[in-house]
Design a protein around this motif. Structure first.
Motif, PDB file in Angstrom:
ATOM      1  N   ILE A 359      18.845  -4.961  48.278  1.00 19.84           N
ATOM      2  CA  ILE A 359      18.368  -4.301  47.065  1.00 19.84           C
ATOM      3  C   ILE A 359      18.369  -2.783  47.270  1.00 19.84           C
ATOM      4  O   ILE A 359      18.886  -2.024  46.432  1.00 19.84           O
ATOM      5  CB  ILE A 359      16.953  -4.786  46.700  1.00 19.84           C
ATOM      6  CG1 ILE A 359      16.951  -6.295  46.451  1.00 19.84           C
ATOM      7  CG2 ILE A 359      16.417  -4.025  45.493  1.00 19.84           C
ATOM      8  CD1 ILE A 359      17.874  -6.759  45.352  1.00 19.84           C
ATOM      9  N   ASP A 360      17.822  -2.338  48.377  1.00 17.08           N
ATOM     10  CA  ASP A 360      17.685  -0.895  48.614  1.00 17.08           C
ATOM     11  C   ASP A 360      19.033  -0.207  48.728  1.00 17.08           C
ATOM     12  O   ASP A 360      19.217   0.920  48.231  1.00 17.08           O
ATOM     13  CB  ASP A 360      16.860  -0.655  49.879  1.00 17.08           C
ATOM     14  CG  ASP A 360      15.418  -1.110  49.718  1.00 17.08           C
ATOM     15  OD1 ASP A 360      15.003  -1.352  48.568  1.00 17.08           O
ATOM     16  OD2 ASP A 360      14.715  -1.233  50.739  1.00 17.08           O
ATOM     17  N   ALA A 361      19.996  -0.838  49.376  1.00 18.82           N
ATOM     18  CA  ALA A 361      21.313  -0.225  49.523  1.00 18.82           C
ATOM     19  C   ALA A 361      21.977  -0.045  48.164  1.00 18.82           C
ATOM     20  O   ALA A 361      22.554   1.011  47.873  1.00 18.82           O
ATOM     21  CB  ALA A 361      22.188  -1.086  50.436  1.00 18.82           C
ATOM     22  N   GLY A 376      26.069  -6.248  42.759  1.00 17.18           N
ATOM     23  CA  GLY A 376      24.839  -5.515  43.010  1.00 17.18           C
ATOM     24  C   GLY A 376      23.966  -5.413  41.777  1.00 17.18           C
ATOM     25  O   GLY A 376      22.733  -5.556  41.855  1.00 17.18           O
ATOM     26  N   ARG A 377      24.563  -5.201  40.624  1.00 17.50           N
ATOM     27  CA  ARG A 377      23.786  -5.080  39.381  1.00 17.50           C
ATOM     28  C   ARG A 377      23.044  -6.373  39.067  1.00 17.50           C
ATOM     29  O   ARG A 377      21.889  -6.353  38.632  1.00 17.50           O
ATOM     30  CB  ARG A 377      24.710  -4.691  38.219  1.00 17.50           C
ATOM     31  CG  ARG A 377      25.365  -3.337  38.413  1.00 17.50           C
ATOM     32  CD  ARG A 377      26.257  -2.955  37.245  1.00 17.50           C
ATOM     33  NE  ARG A 377      27.207  -1.920  37.641  1.00 17.50           N
ATOM     34  CZ  ARG A 377      27.778  -1.052  36.831  1.00 17.50           C
ATOM     35  NH1 ARG A 377      27.504  -1.086  35.547  1.00 17.50           N
ATOM     36  NH2 ARG A 377      28.639  -0.161  37.280  1.00 17.50           N
ATOM     37  N   PHE A 399      19.025   2.317  34.570  1.00 19.41           N
ATOM     38  CA  PHE A 399      20.479   2.190  34.577  1.00 19.41           C
ATOM     39  C   PHE A 399      21.100   3.148  33.558  1.00 19.41           C
ATOM     40  O   PHE A 399      22.143   3.751  33.820  1.00 19.41           O
ATOM     41  CB  PHE A 399      20.881   0.744  34.248  1.00 19.41           C
ATOM     42  CG  PHE A 399      21.032  -0.140  35.454  1.00 19.41           C
ATOM     43  CD1 PHE A 399      20.269   0.055  36.594  1.00 19.41           C
ATOM     44  CD2 PHE A 399      21.935  -1.189  35.459  1.00 19.41           C
ATOM     45  CE1 PHE A 399      20.399  -0.760  37.710  1.00 19.41           C
ATOM     46  CE2 PHE A 399      22.089  -2.019  36.564  1.00 19.41           C
ATOM     47  CZ  PHE A 399      21.321  -1.799  37.682  1.00 19.41           C
ATOM     48  N   GLU A 400      20.493   3.255  32.394  1.00 15.11           N
ATOM     49  CA  GLU A 400      20.990   4.199  31.388  1.00 15.11           C
ATOM     50  C   GLU A 400      21.012   5.614  31.947  1.00 15.11           C
ATOM     51  O   GLU A 400      21.945   6.378  31.708  1.00 15.11           O
ATOM     52  CB  GLU A 400      20.120   4.145  30.131  1.00 15.11           C
ATOM     53  CG  GLU A 400      20.523   5.137  29.059  1.00 15.11           C
ATOM     54  CD  GLU A 400      19.649   5.066  27.815  1.00 15.11           C
ATOM     55  OE1 GLU A 400      19.838   5.910  26.902  1.00 15.11           O
ATOM     56  OE2 GLU A 400      18.772   4.188  27.736  1.00 15.11           O
ATOM     57  N   GLY A 413      22.434  -5.797  26.975  1.00 17.90           N
ATOM     58  CA  GLY A 413      22.767  -7.210  26.906  1.00 17.90           C
ATOM     59  C   GLY A 413      22.688  -7.883  28.270  1.00 17.90           C
ATOM     60  O   GLY A 413      22.145  -8.982  28.409  1.00 17.90           O
ATOM     61  N   ASN A 414      23.221  -7.229  29.290  1.00 23.01           N
ATOM     62  CA  ASN A 414      23.175  -7.782  30.639  1.00 23.01           C
ATOM     63  C   ASN A 414      21.751  -7.830  31.177  1.00 23.01           C
ATOM     64  O   ASN A 414      21.368  -8.795  31.856  1.00 23.01           O
ATOM     65  CB  ASN A 414      24.064  -6.960  31.572  1.00 23.01           C
ATOM     66  CG  ASN A 414      25.505  -7.449  31.595  1.00 23.01           C
ATOM     67  OD1 ASN A 414      25.769  -8.602  31.914  1.00 23.01           O
ATOM     68  ND2 ASN A 414      26.435  -6.579  31.232  1.00 23.01           N
ATOM     69  N   TRP A 415      20.961  -6.799  30.909  1.00 22.87           N
ATOM     70  CA  TRP A 415      19.583  -6.805  31.395  1.00 22.87           C
ATOM     71  C   TRP A 415      18.753  -7.899  30.727  1.00 22.87           C
ATOM     72  O   TRP A 415      17.967  -8.591  31.379  1.00 22.87           O
ATOM     73  CB  TRP A 415      18.935  -5.437  31.183  1.00 22.87           C
ATOM     74  CG  TRP A 415      19.083  -4.557  32.382  1.00 22.87           C
ATOM     75  CD1 TRP A 415      20.022  -3.583  32.597  1.00 22.87           C
ATOM     76  CD2 TRP A 415      18.260  -4.571  33.557  1.00 22.87           C
ATOM     77  NE1 TRP A 415      19.837  -2.999  33.831  1.00 22.87           N
ATOM     78  CE2 TRP A 415      18.757  -3.581  34.443  1.00 22.87           C
ATOM     79  CE3 TRP A 415      17.153  -5.316  33.950  1.00 22.87           C
ATOM     80  CZ2 TRP A 415      18.181  -3.327  35.681  1.00 22.87           C
ATOM     81  CZ3 TRP A 415      16.574  -5.066  35.191  1.00 22.87           C
ATOM     82  CH2 TRP A 415      17.090  -4.089  36.046  1.00 22.87           C
TER      83      TRP A 415
END
Length: 499
Positions: A359-361, A376-377, A399-400, A413-415
């Motif tokens: 997660i951190d990377a 990763g997303r 993310f935005e 939509g993905n979130w």
């Protein structure tokens, strides 16, 4: 737009106004998220023999500079890529004989003023699927004193009425995909005119100039040398990437096998930053996959890139269908989940300090480069919403802020999908981070790349440094995922008892 609101096309207004002195029509083309010359929908609105053209691009501070929580809507990487893209558009238009007017402000205020100052007969633009964008379009309808030619939102498929189509959009992507592949044709890319008629302007008219990132108080940081690619904004760079990755590098044939990688520039196409701003046309990308199949090979990988474009199309239509509900905590599915406002957990997540290396990377890569792999997303979104229980919309906003390929429809939509409140909300979905690490970064090369403090550890030990004496993560991956599962089951049970 929001279904149920006034869906009347702005194109219902008359657009046959002409300047009586010349018999020609003076057009202002407003470029929004189609910042290119090839496959340009705005050019379809023009009569090459009579339409004089000037172009405009407006940076809306509300979209980029407004502060949400404690960060601006657009960070330095995203803004830099955008401004590079606009500069490239400015040059391309100029080579076609057209000047670009650059302004900073609210489009519904700036564009009517420009129409007045330039004696414009007709304002042309492409409608967007977003709710904020649609609100601006409605305000323009009332404020502009000229004819308006609005073109429907861009689509990958031949859809005459995207809004009407969206009303009956399935809630499950696979159903849309089957419908699209059986009954819809991919739309061909549009021809590019060699020359446009420039609109004459007074010598003293101020066209403005594309600002630098520093003009907005942001640091114009150079690209991090660890980044997967040195992304450069603009149509030429996007077309170069398409040619180099697909044909020169011959990577398309292996895409389905390599697409879940996280290190290096070639594991995926990375077309998304250019597609998000319209510097690269999805229609052209689809056409090029067919050309590749004709000239080289057709396999699951060549199809899979089109499959990814179908997902993008679906989320754009999904936003058209659901409007503002996509931005609510319960999402379009109205799932009554309970979300935490734990700022400590959110800050640890966004700064890459959760203690979970994978997660951190990914989060440090995002912050340093404005980009993150698709794998990763999925992982970091699941971790924030499921393991940490934090309001998924906080993650969507971060993310935005960060992503150079930010697209409202795809991002939100993905979130919503990752949080379980969006498309296809069937059953609990959450990633086992330990298992994901073993599968996609077995030797720990990726986490060591972004977390140099782990380089002294070897192999799989890099994914559990607390077992080697390092600090414990902020949550136990397995236990926190189980808590999330129970939270989901409770919400699902509530929905069954309260239909």
């Amino acid at each position: 737009m929001i279904v149920g609101e006034d869906d009347r096309s702005l194109d219902d207004r008359p657009d046959e106004v002409t300047s009586p002195a010349s018999g020609r029509r003076r057009n202002l083309l407003w470029f929004r998220r189609e910042l290119r010359i090839h496959d340009q929908p705005l050019f379809e609105a023009l009569d090459p023999g009579r339409d004089e053209v000037v172009a405009a691009w407006v940076l809306d501070p509300r979209d980029h500079l407004d502060v949400v929580q404690d960060f601006s809507r657009a960070g330095n990487h995203r803004l830099r890529f955008l401004l590079e893209t606009v500069r490239a558009l400015e040059g391309a238009l100029q080579r076609s004989g057209v000047r670009l007017v650059v302004r900073i402000g609210s489009p519904e205020d700036v564009l009517p003023d420009l129409c007045r100052d330039l004696a414009i007969d007709r304002l042309c633009f492409v409608e967007a699927p977003g709710t904020e964008e649609r609100s601006i379009e409605r305000k323009l309808e009332h404020r502009a004193s000229v004819a308006i030619k609005s073109l429907p939102p861009e689509t990958l498929f031949q859809i005459d009425d995207p809004r009407g189509f969206a009303r009956d959009l399935p809630e499950v992507f696979s159903s849309f995909r089957r419908t699209a592949e059986r009954g819809l044709a991919l739309a061909p890319s549009r021809p590019t005119p060699s020359r446009l008629l420039p609109l004459a302007t007074h010598a003293s008219f101020d066209f403005g100039s594309v600002p630098e990132v520093g003009a907005f108080g942001l640091d114009d940081e150079p690209s991090d040398p660890r980044a997967v690619l040195g992304f450069e904004g603009g149509e030429p760079a996007g077309l170069d990437r398409l040619r180099d990755w697909m044909f020169s590098g011959d990577h398309l044939k292996d895409y389905k096998v390599t697409r879940n990688g996280m290190l290096g520039g070639e594991y995926s196409s990375k077309f998304s930053p250019w597609i998000a701003l319209g510097a690269l046309s999805p229609r052209l990308v689809a056409e090029e996959t067919f050309r590749y199949e004709r000239e080289r090979v057709a396999n699951d990988s060549t199809y899979w890139l089109r499959f990814e474009l179908f997902w993008r199309e679906y989320f754009r239509l999904y936003l058209l269908k659901h409007g503002r509900t996509l931005f609510r905590a319960a999402g379009p599915s109205a799932m009554p989940m309970t979300w935490s406002g734990n700022e400590r957990r959110f800050d640890a997540w966004r700064s890459g300090a959760t203690g979970i290396p994978l997660i951190d990377a990914n989060m440090r890569e995002l912050r340093a480069s404005g980009y993150m792999s698709n794998r990763g997303r999925q992982l970091v979104a699941s971790f924030l919403a499921k393991n940490l229980g934090v309001d998924w919309r906080w993650g969507a906003r971060w993310f935005e802020h960060c992503l150079i390929d930010y697209c409202p429809a795809a991002n939100w939509g993905n979130w919503a999908y990752a949080a379980g409140v969006g498309a296809d909300p069937r059953g609990f979905r959450g990633f086992d981070i330990v298992k994901q690490a073993r599968r996609y970064d077995a030797d720990g090369a990726y986490v060591a790349h972004w977390l140099p403090e782990l380089q002294e550890l070897s192999g799989s030990k890099r994914h559990a440094p607390w077992l080697a004496g390092g600090p414990a993560p902020i949550v136990d991956p397995a236990r926190s995922l189980e808590v999330a599962r129970r939270r989901w089951e409770s919400a699902e049970d509530f929905c069954r008892r309260n239909p």
